[in-house]
Design a protein around this motif. Sequence first.
Motif, PDB file in Angstrom:
ATOM      1  N   ALA A  68       0.845  -1.195   0.000  1.00 61.43           N
ATOM      2  CA  ALA A  68       0.000   0.000   0.000  1.00 61.43           C
ATOM      3  C   ALA A  68       0.878   1.243   0.000  1.00 61.43           C
ATOM      4  O   ALA A  68       1.872   1.310   0.728  1.00 61.43           O
ATOM      5  CB  ALA A  68      -0.925   0.003   1.213  1.00 61.43           C
ATOM      6  N   SER A  69       0.517   2.235  -0.809  1.00 62.03           N
ATOM      7  CA  SER A  69       1.333   3.452  -0.900  1.00 62.03           C
ATOM      8  C   SER A  69       0.513   4.572  -1.497  1.00 62.03           C
ATOM      9  O   SER A  69      -0.513   4.347  -2.144  1.00 62.03           O
ATOM     10  CB  SER A  69       2.580   3.208  -1.754  1.00 62.03           C
ATOM     11  N   THR A  70       0.980   5.803  -1.273  1.00 62.90           N
ATOM     12  CA  THR A  70       0.386   6.988  -1.888  1.00 62.90           C
ATOM     13  C   THR A  70       1.505   7.877  -2.412  1.00 62.90           C
ATOM     14  O   THR A  70       2.636   7.832  -1.924  1.00 62.90           O
ATOM     15  CB  THR A  70      -0.468   7.792  -0.887  1.00 62.90           C
ATOM     16  N   GLN A  71       1.181   8.676  -3.409  1.00 62.16           N
ATOM     17  CA  GLN A  71       2.174   9.566  -4.007  1.00 62.16           C
ATOM     18  C   GLN A  71       1.487  10.834  -4.481  1.00 62.16           C
ATOM     19  O   GLN A  71       0.398  10.787  -5.072  1.00 62.16           O
ATOM     20  CB  GLN A  71       2.891   8.880  -5.172  1.00 62.16           C
ATOM     21  N   MET A  72       2.113  11.983  -4.242  1.00 61.85           N
ATOM     22  CA  MET A  72       1.583  13.258  -4.704  1.00 61.85           C
ATOM     23  C   MET A  72       2.661  14.010  -5.458  1.00 61.85           C
ATOM     24  O   MET A  72       3.815  14.069  -5.012  1.00 61.85           O
ATOM     25  CB  MET A  72       1.093  14.106  -3.530  1.00 61.85           C
ATOM     26  N   ASP A  73       2.312  14.551  -6.610  1.00 61.71           N
ATOM     27  CA  ASP A  73       3.218  15.368  -7.420  1.00 61.71           C
ATOM     28  C   ASP A  73       2.536  16.700  -7.712  1.00 61.71           C
ATOM     29  O   ASP A  73       1.362  16.726  -8.099  1.00 61.71           O
ATOM     30  CB  ASP A  73       3.559  14.660  -8.739  1.00 61.71           C
ATOM     31  N   SER A  82      -0.841  25.214 -12.946  1.00 62.55           N
ATOM     32  CA  SER A  82      -0.692  24.307 -11.813  1.00 62.55           C
ATOM     33  C   SER A  82      -1.055  22.893 -12.259  1.00 62.55           C
ATOM     34  O   SER A  82      -2.049  22.693 -12.959  1.00 62.55           O
ATOM     35  CB  SER A  82      -1.593  24.735 -10.652  1.00 62.55           C
ATOM     36  N   ASP A  83      -0.240  21.923 -11.856  1.00 58.47           N
ATOM     37  CA  ASP A  83      -0.456  20.524 -12.231  1.00 58.47           C
ATOM     38  C   ASP A  83      -0.303  19.671 -10.978  1.00 58.47           C
ATOM     39  O   ASP A  83       0.796  19.498 -10.457  1.00 58.47           O
ATOM     40  CB  ASP A  83       0.557  20.102 -13.298  1.00 58.47           C
ATOM     41  N   LEU A  84      -1.410  19.140 -10.455  1.00 56.96           N
ATOM     42  CA  LEU A  84      -1.421  18.366  -9.215  1.00 56.96           C
ATOM     43  C   LEU A  84      -1.928  16.959  -9.494  1.00 56.96           C
ATOM     44  O   LEU A  84      -2.993  16.776 -10.078  1.00 56.96           O
ATOM     45  CB  LEU A  84      -2.320  19.041  -8.173  1.00 56.96           C
ATOM     46  N   SER A  85      -1.150  15.952  -9.074  1.00 53.49           N
ATOM     47  CA  SER A  85      -1.531  14.549  -9.245  1.00 53.49           C
ATOM     48  C   SER A  85      -1.412  13.820  -7.914  1.00 53.49           C
ATOM     49  O   SER A  85      -0.445  14.030  -7.173  1.00 53.49           O
ATOM     50  CB  SER A  85      -0.637  13.856 -10.290  1.00 53.49           C
ATOM     51  N   ILE A  86      -2.373  12.957  -7.632  1.00 55.07           N
ATOM     52  CA  ILE A  86      -2.362  12.128  -6.430  1.00 55.07           C
ATOM     53  C   ILE A  86      -2.683  10.694  -6.845  1.00 55.07           C
ATOM     54  O   ILE A  86      -3.655  10.458  -7.573  1.00 55.07           O
ATOM     55  CB  ILE A  86      -3.384  12.612  -5.383  1.00 55.07           C
ATOM     56  N   GLN A  87      -1.833   9.753  -6.382  1.00 54.88           N
ATOM     57  CA  GLN A  87      -2.017   8.353  -6.714  1.00 54.88           C
ATOM     58  C   GLN A  87      -2.104   7.526  -5.443  1.00 54.88           C
ATOM     59  O   GLN A  87      -1.399   7.784  -4.470  1.00 54.88           O
ATOM     60  CB  GLN A  87      -0.864   7.830  -7.577  1.00 54.88           C
ATOM     61  N   GLY A  88      -2.963   6.531  -5.463  1.00 51.02           N
ATOM     62  CA  GLY A  88      -3.086   5.592  -4.357  1.00 51.02           C
ATOM     63  C   GLY A  88      -2.947   4.174  -4.871  1.00 51.02           C
ATOM     64  O   GLY A  88      -3.525   3.822  -5.905  1.00 51.02           O
ATOM     65  N   ASN A  89      -2.173   3.346  -4.173  1.00 53.57           N
ATOM     66  CA  ASN A  89      -1.892   1.985  -4.608  1.00 53.57           C
ATOM     67  C   ASN A  89      -2.181   1.014  -3.465  1.00 53.57           C
ATOM     68  O   ASN A  89      -1.772   1.242  -2.323  1.00 53.57           O
ATOM     69  CB  ASN A  89      -0.425   1.863  -5.031  1.00 53.57           C
ATOM     70  N   GLN A  98      -5.729   0.617  -8.010  1.00 56.28           N
ATOM     71  CA  GLN A  98      -4.880   1.746  -8.363  1.00 56.28           C
ATOM     72  C   GLN A  98      -5.789   2.937  -8.633  1.00 56.28           C
ATOM     73  O   GLN A  98      -6.603   2.916  -9.561  1.00 56.28           O
ATOM     74  CB  GLN A  98      -4.031   1.431  -9.595  1.00 56.28           C
ATOM     75  N   LEU A  99      -5.681   3.980  -7.807  1.00 51.99           N
ATOM     76  CA  LEU A  99      -6.519   5.170  -7.936  1.00 51.99           C
ATOM     77  C   LEU A  99      -5.655   6.360  -8.325  1.00 51.99           C
ATOM     78  O   LEU A  99      -4.532   6.509  -7.824  1.00 51.99           O
ATOM     79  CB  LEU A  99      -7.258   5.452  -6.631  1.00 51.99           C
ATOM     80  N   PHE A 100      -6.184   7.217  -9.199  1.00 52.07           N
ATOM     81  CA  PHE A 100      -5.404   8.355  -9.695  1.00 52.07           C
ATOM     82  C   PHE A 100      -6.329   9.537  -9.947  1.00 52.07           C
ATOM     83  O   PHE A 100      -7.440   9.381 -10.458  1.00 52.07           O
ATOM     84  CB  PHE A 100      -4.691   7.977 -10.990  1.00 52.07           C
ATOM     85  N   THR A 101      -5.857  10.725  -9.556  1.00 54.32           N
ATOM     86  CA  THR A 101      -6.577  11.953  -9.866  1.00 54.32           C
ATOM     87  C   THR A 101      -5.587  13.037 -10.267  1.00 54.32           C
ATOM     88  O   THR A 101      -4.466  13.092  -9.738  1.00 54.32           O
ATOM     89  CB  THR A 101      -7.426  12.429  -8.671  1.00 54.32           C
ATOM     90  N   ASN A 102      -5.989  13.876 -11.204  1.00 56.77           N
ATOM     91  CA  ASN A 102      -5.125  14.946 -11.696  1.00 56.77           C
ATOM     92  C   ASN A 102      -5.938  16.216 -11.907  1.00 56.77           C
ATOM     93  O   ASN A 102      -7.055  16.178 -12.422  1.00 56.77           O
ATOM     94  CB  ASN A 102      -4.446  14.542 -13.010  1.00 56.77           C
ATOM     95  N   ARG A 103      -5.363  17.340 -11.489  1.00 60.26           N
ATOM     96  CA  ARG A 103      -5.977  18.658 -11.685  1.00 60.26           C
ATOM     97  C   ARG A 103      -4.954  19.548 -12.381  1.00 60.26           C
ATOM     98  O   ARG A 103      -3.875  19.816 -11.838  1.00 60.26           O
ATOM     99  CB  ARG A 103      -6.374  19.254 -10.336  1.00 60.26           C
ATOM    100  N   TYR A 104      -5.268  19.960 -13.593  1.00 56.68           N
ATOM    101  CA  TYR A 104      -4.337  20.761 -14.395  1.00 56.68           C
ATOM    102  C   TYR A 104      -5.065  22.000 -14.876  1.00 56.68           C
ATOM    103  O   TYR A 104      -6.100  21.902 -15.539  1.00 56.68           O
ATOM    104  CB  TYR A 104      -3.831  19.932 -15.581  1.00 56.68           C
TER     105      TYR A 104
END
Length: 257
Positions: A68-73, A82-89, A98-104
């Motif tokens: 299990a892990s999470t990552q934010m860029d 602005s480019d924001l990404s959040i991933q959940g594993n 595997q979950l992913f969201t992006n706001r650009y």
Amino acid sequence: GLDSQYTLILIDGFPLIGRSAGTLDINRLTVGNIEQIEIIKGASSSLYGNEALGGVINIVTKTAKEGASTQMDWRQASYGTSDLSIQGNYKQKALAAQLFTNRYNSQGYRLNSSSVLPTVEPFENTTLQAKVSYHFSEQTSVGINARLYNQHQDLSFSETQKGESETEEWNLGIKLDHRFNKQWNAYFELYSTAFIAEEYLNTPSKAALNYFDQRFVRPELRVHYNNEKNQSIIFGLGTTHESLYRTNFTTKPVFDA
């Protein structure tokens, strides 16, 4: 040497729709969760249909890895970009997700200061994607791949005429696998997608200028037989339903196969 309409673009093996004059705008695909890009050069119509006369591009997104892990860029740039990404594993035993969201978004910019209209209008893009699989047993598993994309952008037709555009796309793929024994196994796939785009003026009535609504549904059932002599037979049954409604069309074209 063929037009871009003959290059088939897939995401995780599923076709993307929403072409304008035969061209597919891949700016609506975020790159934050791309694992790899597969390219098949040359005619592949026997495997992928008549859209693949020029080649195939398959964009493969990330799948869940053990644990299990999470990552934010987050990336910030000029012009209010602005480019924001959040991933959940998550992957434990039978369940993988595997979950992913992006706001650009950007405030837009003008390359020519003397120009009345901006080069790029302000826009906001949002992408949500989920890939979930579950193994009921060693013989049976199910996988779901869902994606939602939305874009809101300002439009300037002249100094006095202002408007907006809304683009929405969703993709849903469901795959069920079952192995009966060493020789026989079956696959059922259901894929559905829609691409909707609208341009309208900023008036009290919000008069629509352009409208585009394309929908695609494809269920498929395949049965594989493999014998001990390294020979295999595949039985398949499937159907495709596609429709398009857009500005200036007097009828709603429908394609069934």
